[in-house]
Design a protein around this motif. Sequence first.
Motif, PDB file in Angstrom:
ATOM      1  N   LYS A 171       0.831  -1.210   0.000  1.00 16.64           N
ATOM      2  CA  LYS A 171       0.000   0.000   0.000  1.00 16.64           C
ATOM      3  C   LYS A 171       0.866   1.261   0.000  1.00 16.64           C
ATOM      4  N   THR A 172       1.895   1.276   0.835  1.00 19.60           N
ATOM      5  CA  THR A 172       2.779   2.442   0.909  1.00 19.60           C
ATOM      6  C   THR A 172       3.553   2.615  -0.389  1.00 19.60           C
ATOM      7  N   ARG A 173       4.008   1.519  -0.959  1.00 22.09           N
ATOM      8  CA  ARG A 173       4.712   1.588  -2.251  1.00 22.09           C
ATOM      9  C   ARG A 173       3.821   2.209  -3.314  1.00 22.09           C
ATOM     10  N   LEU A 174       2.594   1.708  -3.414  1.00 26.68           N
ATOM     11  CA  LEU A 174       1.669   2.220  -4.427  1.00 26.68           C
ATOM     12  C   LEU A 174       1.340   3.688  -4.191  1.00 26.68           C
ATOM     13  N   LEU A 175       1.147   4.066  -2.935  1.00 24.13           N
ATOM     14  CA  LEU A 175       0.857   5.468  -2.638  1.00 24.13           C
ATOM     15  C   LEU A 175       2.028   6.373  -2.985  1.00 24.13           C
ATOM     16  N   ALA A 176       3.247   5.895  -2.809  1.00 24.97           N
ATOM     17  CA  ALA A 176       4.421   6.684  -3.196  1.00 24.97           C
ATOM     18  C   ALA A 176       4.407   6.937  -4.695  1.00 24.97           C
ATOM     19  N   PHE A 177       4.081   5.912  -5.473  1.00 22.83           N
ATOM     20  CA  PHE A 177       4.060   6.061  -6.925  1.00 22.83           C
ATOM     21  C   PHE A 177       2.882   6.917  -7.381  1.00 22.83           C
ATOM     22  N   VAL A 178       1.708   6.709  -6.795  1.00 17.79           N
ATOM     23  CA  VAL A 178       0.535   7.505  -7.172  1.00 17.79           C
ATOM     24  C   VAL A 178       0.736   8.969  -6.793  1.00 17.79           C
ATOM     25  N   SER A 179       1.348   9.206  -5.635  1.00 19.87           N
ATOM     26  CA  SER A 179       1.555  10.593  -5.207  1.00 19.87           C
ATOM     27  C   SER A 179       2.469  11.360  -6.152  1.00 19.87           C
ATOM     28  N   SER A 180       3.299  10.646  -6.889  1.00 16.82           N
ATOM     29  CA  SER A 180       4.215  11.330  -7.800  1.00 16.82           C
ATOM     30  C   SER A 180       3.517  11.883  -9.039  1.00 16.82           C
ATOM     31  N   VAL A 181       2.309  11.430  -9.327  1.00 19.18           N
ATOM     32  CA  VAL A 181       1.595  11.933 -10.503  1.00 19.18           C
ATOM     33  C   VAL A 181       0.447  12.867 -10.127  1.00 19.18           C
ATOM     34  N   LEU A 182       0.258  13.116  -8.846  1.00 22.96           N
ATOM     35  CA  LEU A 182      -0.780  14.036  -8.398  1.00 22.96           C
ATOM     36  C   LEU A 182      -0.162  15.376  -8.010  1.00 22.96           C
ATOM     37  N   PRO A 183      -0.799  16.474  -8.382  1.00 26.32           N
ATOM     38  CA  PRO A 183      -0.271  17.768  -7.950  1.00 26.32           C
ATOM     39  C   PRO A 183      -0.211  17.827  -6.421  1.00 26.32           C
ATOM     40  N   ALA A 184       0.907  18.178  -5.882  1.00 19.41           N
ATOM     41  CA  ALA A 184       1.176  18.269  -4.443  1.00 19.41           C
ATOM     42  C   ALA A 184       1.125  16.910  -3.756  1.00 19.41           C
ATOM     43  N   GLY A 185       1.101  15.832  -4.491  1.00 20.56           N
ATOM     44  CA  GLY A 185       1.056  14.501  -3.909  1.00 20.56           C
ATOM     45  C   GLY A 185       2.312  14.140  -3.149  1.00 20.56           C
ATOM     46  N   THR A 186       3.459  14.583  -3.634  1.00 18.63           N
ATOM     47  CA  THR A 186       4.709  14.259  -2.953  1.00 18.63           C
ATOM     48  C   THR A 186       4.783  14.943  -1.590  1.00 18.63           C
ATOM     49  N   PHE A 187       4.178  16.130  -1.466  1.00 20.25           N
ATOM     50  CA  PHE A 187       4.155  16.820  -0.177  1.00 20.25           C
ATOM     51  C   PHE A 187       3.305  16.035   0.820  1.00 20.25           C
ATOM     52  N   TRP A 188       2.146  15.564   0.357  1.00 19.30           N
ATOM     53  CA  TRP A 188       1.253  14.770   1.200  1.00 19.30           C
ATOM     54  C   TRP A 188       1.941  13.479   1.638  1.00 19.30           C
ATOM     55  N   PHE A 189       2.572  12.786   0.695  1.00 19.84           N
ATOM     56  CA  PHE A 189       3.230  11.520   1.020  1.00 19.84           C
ATOM     57  C   PHE A 189       4.335  11.730   2.055  1.00 19.84           C
ATOM     58  N   GLU A 190       5.085  12.788   1.899  1.00 20.39           N
ATOM     59  CA  GLU A 190       6.172  13.064   2.827  1.00 20.39           C
ATOM     60  C   GLU A 190       5.636  13.282   4.243  1.00 20.39           C
ATOM     61  N   ARG A 191       4.573  14.032   4.381  1.00 20.60           N
ATOM     62  CA  ARG A 191       4.019  14.296   5.707  1.00 20.60           C
ATOM     63  C   ARG A 191       3.347  13.069   6.308  1.00 20.60           C
ATOM     64  N   LYS A 192       2.684  12.290   5.484  1.00 21.56           N
ATOM     65  CA  LYS A 192       1.901  11.159   5.987  1.00 21.56           C
ATOM     66  C   LYS A 192       2.754   9.916   6.245  1.00 21.56           C
ATOM     67  N   TYR A 193       3.736   9.641   5.403  1.00 21.35           N
ATOM     68  CA  TYR A 193       4.419   8.359   5.456  1.00 21.35           C
ATOM     69  C   TYR A 193       5.896   8.390   5.828  1.00 21.35           C
ATOM     70  N   LEU A 194       6.525   9.539   5.758  1.00 20.05           N
ATOM     71  CA  LEU A 194       7.937   9.590   6.133  1.00 20.05           C
ATOM     72  C   LEU A 194       8.044  10.147   7.545  1.00 20.05           C
ATOM     73  N   ASP A 195       8.077   9.264   8.493  1.00 17.05           N
ATOM     74  CA  ASP A 195       8.098   9.618   9.895  1.00 17.05           C
ATOM     75  C   ASP A 195       9.409  10.295  10.263  1.00 17.05           C
ATOM     76  N   LYS A 196       9.338  11.288  11.105  1.00 19.14           N
ATOM     77  CA  LYS A 196      10.541  12.019  11.520  1.00 19.14           C
ATOM     78  C   LYS A 196      11.533  11.114  12.252  1.00 19.14           C
ATOM     79  N   LYS A 197      11.026  10.095  12.934  1.00 19.02           N
ATOM     80  CA  LYS A 197      11.920   9.189  13.669  1.00 19.02           C
ATOM     81  C   LYS A 197      12.817   8.395  12.721  1.00 19.02           C
ATOM     82  N   GLU A 198      12.322   8.123  11.507  1.00 18.26           N
ATOM     83  CA  GLU A 198      13.115   7.345  10.544  1.00 18.26           C
ATOM     84  C   GLU A 198      14.319   8.127  10.046  1.00 18.26           C
ATOM     85  N   VAL A 199      14.238   9.442  10.087  1.00 16.91           N
ATOM     86  CA  VAL A 199      15.325  10.278   9.580  1.00 16.91           C
ATOM     87  C   VAL A 199      16.504  10.265  10.549  1.00 16.91           C
ATOM     88  N   ALA A 200      16.194  10.225  11.828  1.00 19.24           N
ATOM     89  CA  ALA A 200      17.249  10.297  12.851  1.00 19.24           C
ATOM     90  C   ALA A 200      18.171   9.111  12.872  1.00 19.24           C
TER      91      ALA A 200
END
Length: 95
Positions: free
Chosen positions: A66-95
């Motif tokens: 589901k997350t994989r597909l949403l990453a790909f779908v978000s890339s073709v939607l206007p502002a989709g990459t911003f939404w995906f980043e906020r929803k699925y890229l947790d701040k804890k994973e960056v640390a």
Amino acid sequence: MIQAFRILGWLEGLSFLALLLIAMPVKYMAGNPAMVKALGPIHGFLFIGYVLMANFLAGELNWPMKTRLLAFVSSVLPAGTFWFERKYLDKKEVA
């Protein structure tokens, strides 16, 4: 790697919005396709990079389908990459 993906997502999203909201209206309303010719290849390069990096990260981080597909779908939607980043890229994973 996640931080680089975030940056790439922002760049891809901004280039897509600039293409849709600035370059395309200038092309069709003013009859000047120069901005589309300039921004189009840049956006295309960023789009391909985003999809490739999303695919790589999906494997590295064991994203569910589901997350994989949403990453790909978000890339073709206007502002989709911003939404995906906020929803699925947790701040804890960056640390």
